[in-house]
Scaffold this motif. Structure first.
Motif, mmCIF file in Angstrom:
data_model
loop_
_atom_site.group_PDB
_atom_site.id
_atom_site.type_symbol
_atom_site.label_atom_id
_atom_site.label_comp_id
_atom_site.label_asym_id
_atom_site.label_seq_id
_atom_site.Cartn_x
_atom_site.Cartn_y
_atom_site.Cartn_z
ATOM 1 N N MET A 1 0.855 -1.197 0.000
ATOM 2 C CA MET A 1 0.000 0.000 0.000
ATOM 3 C C MET A 1 0.883 1.236 0.000
ATOM 4 O O MET A 1 1.788 1.357 0.812
ATOM 5 C CB MET A 1 -0.904 -0.010 1.240
ATOM 6 N N ALA A 2 0.634 2.177 -0.933
ATOM 7 C CA ALA A 2 1.460 3.386 -1.013
ATOM 8 C C ALA A 2 1.183 4.289 0.160
ATOM 9 O O ALA A 2 0.074 4.327 0.703
ATOM 10 C CB ALA A 2 1.160 4.123 -2.324
ATOM 11 N N SER A 3 2.182 5.027 0.589
ATOM 12 C CA SER A 3 2.046 5.976 1.690
ATOM 13 C C SER A 3 2.190 7.381 1.169
ATOM 14 O O SER A 3 2.818 7.623 0.131
ATOM 15 C CB SER A 3 3.113 5.704 2.765
ATOM 16 N N LEU A 4 1.615 8.353 1.894
ATOM 17 C CA LEU A 4 1.659 9.740 1.464
ATOM 18 C C LEU A 4 3.089 10.265 1.520
ATOM 19 O O LEU A 4 3.802 10.021 2.481
ATOM 20 C CB LEU A 4 0.770 10.610 2.371
ATOM 21 N N PRO A 5 3.522 11.020 0.474
ATOM 22 C CA PRO A 5 4.865 11.600 0.514
ATOM 23 C C PRO A 5 4.970 12.666 1.601
ATOM 24 O O PRO A 5 3.969 13.092 2.180
ATOM 25 C CB PRO A 5 5.006 12.232 -0.878
ATOM 26 N N GLN A 6 6.190 13.102 1.851
ATOM 27 C CA GLN A 6 6.435 14.143 2.845
ATOM 28 C C GLN A 6 5.722 15.427 2.454
ATOM 29 O O GLN A 6 5.642 15.784 1.289
ATOM 30 C CB GLN A 6 7.941 14.399 2.960
ATOM 31 N N GLU A 7 5.190 16.142 3.444
ATOM 32 C CA GLU A 7 4.460 17.393 3.197
ATOM 33 C C GLU A 7 5.389 18.433 2.583
ATOM 34 O O GLU A 7 6.447 18.726 3.123
ATOM 35 C CB GLU A 7 3.905 17.928 4.520
ATOM 36 N N PRO A 8 5.062 18.986 1.416
ATOM 37 C CA PRO A 8 5.957 19.964 0.782
ATOM 38 C C PRO A 8 5.793 21.354 1.374
ATOM 39 O O PRO A 8 4.893 21.605 2.169
ATOM 40 C CB PRO A 8 5.485 19.930 -0.674
ATOM 41 N N TRP B 1 15.791 9.787 -11.398
ATOM 42 C CA TRP B 1 15.638 11.221 -11.702
ATOM 43 C C TRP B 1 14.270 11.501 -12.311
ATOM 44 O O TRP B 1 13.602 12.469 -11.946
ATOM 45 C CB TRP B 1 16.739 11.653 -12.674
ATOM 46 N N TRP B 2 13.842 10.639 -13.253
ATOM 47 C CA TRP B 2 12.532 10.858 -13.886
ATOM 48 C C TRP B 2 11.399 10.746 -12.864
ATOM 49 O O TRP B 2 10.456 11.522 -12.862
ATOM 50 C CB TRP B 2 12.312 9.852 -15.012
ATOM 51 N N LYS B 3 11.573 9.757 -12.006
ATOM 52 C CA LYS B 3 10.537 9.566 -10.986
ATOM 53 C C LYS B 3 10.414 10.790 -10.091
ATOM 54 O O LYS B 3 9.309 11.231 -9.767
ATOM 55 C CB LYS B 3 10.868 8.331 -10.143
ATOM 56 N N ASN B 4 11.549 11.367 -9.695
ATOM 57 C CA ASN B 4 11.524 12.537 -8.802
ATOM 58 C C ASN B 4 11.159 13.812 -9.528
ATOM 59 O O ASN B 4 10.692 14.765 -8.908
ATOM 60 C CB ASN B 4 12.893 12.702 -8.115
ATOM 61 N N SER B 5 11.337 13.849 -10.825
ATOM 62 C CA SER B 5 11.051 15.061 -11.592
ATOM 63 C C SER B 5 9.682 15.052 -12.254
ATOM 64 O O SER B 5 9.071 16.096 -12.456
ATOM 65 C CB SER B 5 12.129 15.260 -12.670
ATOM 66 N N HIS B 6 9.178 13.845 -12.622
ATOM 67 C CA HIS B 6 7.903 13.756 -13.347
ATOM 68 C C HIS B 6 6.996 12.648 -12.848
ATOM 69 O O HIS B 6 5.995 12.338 -13.499
ATOM 70 C CB HIS B 6 8.173 13.530 -14.842
#
Length: 387
Positions: A1-8, A284-289
Motif C-alpha cells: 500500500m502506497a504511503s503519502l509523501p512528505q508534506e511539501p 531522476w525521472w521519478k523525482n522530476s515527473h
C-alpha cells in the motif's frame, strides 16, 4: 500500500504527477524516445559524413605531395622517412573511411531496426504504448478527479459562507452600536447572523466529509497510478539500456588511436559512457515527473477576511484633522498573518500581540505599535482585544 509523501513547502508547484492530467509527460515520453532514436541516427550519419570527408582530404593530401616528392632530388633514408608519412596517412584514410561505413551500415541500421520493433503503432492512435498508458492513467485517476472536483466545490461554498457570516457579524456589531435602532430590528439582525453561522457550520461539515472521502481514497489512487507508472518505467529502462549499448558500440568504432594524448580523451569519453546508469536515470525521472514529486495534498484552507485597500489621500486628510489617540494603547492579538504592502503598514503573524494606539477609522484600519517599536497601520478585522 502506497504511503503519502512528505508534506511539501507552501510554494510547491501544482505540476505534481498526482494532480489531474499531470501524468501526460510520462505518456509523451514514448514519443520523445522515438524521436531520440531519429536524432541518434541523424547525428551519427552526419559524423559519418565528417569521417568520409576527412578520409578524402587525407587521401588528396597524400597523393598530391607523394607525386611532388617523387620528382625531388631526395634519396636514401631521408626519402624513405618522408614517404612513410604518406603511407601512414593512406592507412589512416582507409581507417576513417571504414568508420564512416560502420556508423551508417551497422549502427544506423541497428538503431532503426530496434526502433521499428520497439515502438509498435496503433491504428489512428499513434504508439500503442502511449495509448495504453494514457488509458490506464486516465482510468486510475478518474474516480480521484471526481472526488477532488466535489471537494473543490465544497471549499468554495464553505469560504463563501464564511464571508457571509463575517458580513452578518459586522452588521450585528453596527446595529448594537446604534442606540436609536429598535429592539425588533436588532433581533432580526442577530437572527440573520445566527442563520449565517449555522449555514457556515453545515458547509464546513460537508467540506470536512468530502476531504475525508478524498483522503481515504488517496492510498488506493496512489497504488493504481504507481502500477501504471512502473510499467512505463520498465519500458523506458529497456530503451535506456539499448541506447547505452548503442553508444558503446559507436565508441568502439571511433576509438582507433594509440596516441596517449588522444587515448586519454577517448578513455574519458568511455568513462562517461560507462557511467550511464539506468537506475539513476529512472530515479531522476521519478523525482522530476513521477511519484517522487512533492505535492500539496488537499487539506482545510481556513478563510481569511479580505482587507480593504487603504486610501492614502483620505488617510492623509484624516491625519490632518486629527484622530483620538489612546494613552498607552490597548493590547491586541493578531488573528491572521498579515504582510504590509506599504512602508507605513505593519506586518505580523497570527497570535502575535502588540499595542493598538489609535481607534479604527472609516476605512477599517487602526494604528498600532509592534513589540519592536515599529508603528504603522493594520486592518482592524485582523486582530482582537486581549482580555
Amino acid at each position: 500500500m502506497a504511503s503519502l509523501p512528505q508534506e511539501p513547502s507552501q510554494d510547491a508547484t501544482k505540476n505534481s504527477f498526482w494532480m489531474p492530467g499531470n501524468y501526460v509527460p510520462t505518456v509523451r515520453r514514448t514519443q520523445q524516445s522515438y524521436g531520440a532514436c531519429n536524432d541518434l541516427v541523424a547525428c551519427f550519419a552526419e559524423r559519418a559524413r565528417v569521417e568520409r570527408a576527412y578520409a578524402q582530404q587525407l587521401s588528396q593530401w597524400s597523393n598530391k605531395w607523394k607525386a611532388i616528392i617523387e620528382t625531388r632530388p631526395l634519396y636514401g633514408s631521408l626519402m624513405t622517412a618522408w614517404q612513410s608519412f604518406f603511407t601512414s596517412t593512406e592507412r589512416l584514410a582507409a581507417l576513417h573511411s571504414s568508420i564512416s561505413q560502420s556508423l551508417v551500415a551497422e549502427e544506423g541500421v541497428r538503431v532503426k531496426t530496434w526502433q521499428r520493433e520497439s515502438f509498435p503503432k496503433k491504428l489512428f492512435c499513434g504508439f500503442r504504448e502511449s495509448y495504453d498508458n494514457n488509458a490506464s492513467f486516465s482510468r486510475a485517476q478518474k474516480p480521484w478527479n471526481q472526488k477532488l472536483s466535489k471537494l473543490e466545490k465544497a471549499r468554495v461554498v464553505y469560504h463563501k459562507c464564511c464571508q457571509k457570516e463575517q458580513s452578518a457579524v459586522d452588521k450585528e456589531k453596527q446595529a448594537n452600536e446604534m442606540e436609536n435602532l429598535s429592539l425588533e430590528k436588532k433581533q432580526k439582525v442577530t437572527e440573520a447572523k445566527e442563520v449565517a453561522t449555522d449555514t457556515r457550520e453545515k458547509a464546513r461539515e460537508r467540506y470536512e466529509k468530502l476531504l475525508e472521502d478524498v483522503t481515504g481514497y488517496t492510498p488506493r489512487y496512489m497504488e493504481e497510478m504507481e502500477v501504471v507508472f512502473e510499467q512505463s518505467q520498465e519500458e523506458e529502462r529497456k530503451r535506456i539500456s539499448f541506447l547505452k549499448q548503442a553508444f558503446l558500440s559507436i565508441h568502439r568504432h571511433l576509438d582507433v588511436t594509440n596516441n596517449e594524448s588522444i587515448k586519454e580523451v577517448y578513455d574519458e569519453l568511455h568513462q562517461a559512457l560507462m557511467a550511464i546508469n539506468e537506475q539513476e536515470d529512472l530515479k531522476w525521472w521519478k523525482n522530476s515527473h513521477g511519484p517522487g514529486m512533492l505535492t500539496n495534498w488537499p487539506k482545510i484552507q481556513e478563510w481569511v477576511p479580505p482587507v480593504k485597500k487603504l486610501k492614502r489621500k483620505k488617510r492623509e486628510q484624516k491625519g490632518k484633522e486629527g484622530r483620538p489617540v489612546m494613552i498607552g494603547g490597548v493590547k491586541v492579538r493578531a488573528l491572521y498573518d498579515y504582510t504590509g504592502e506599504e512602508g507605513d503598514e505593519l506586518s505580523f503573524k497570527a497570535g502575535e500581540e502588540f499595542l493598538k494606539v489609535e481607534e479604527e477609522d472609516d476605512q477599517g484600519w487602526c494604528r498600532g505599535v509592534l513589540s519592536g517599536g515599529k508603528e504603522g497601520f493594520y486592518p482592524a478585522n485582523y486582530v482582537k482585544l486581549v482580555e
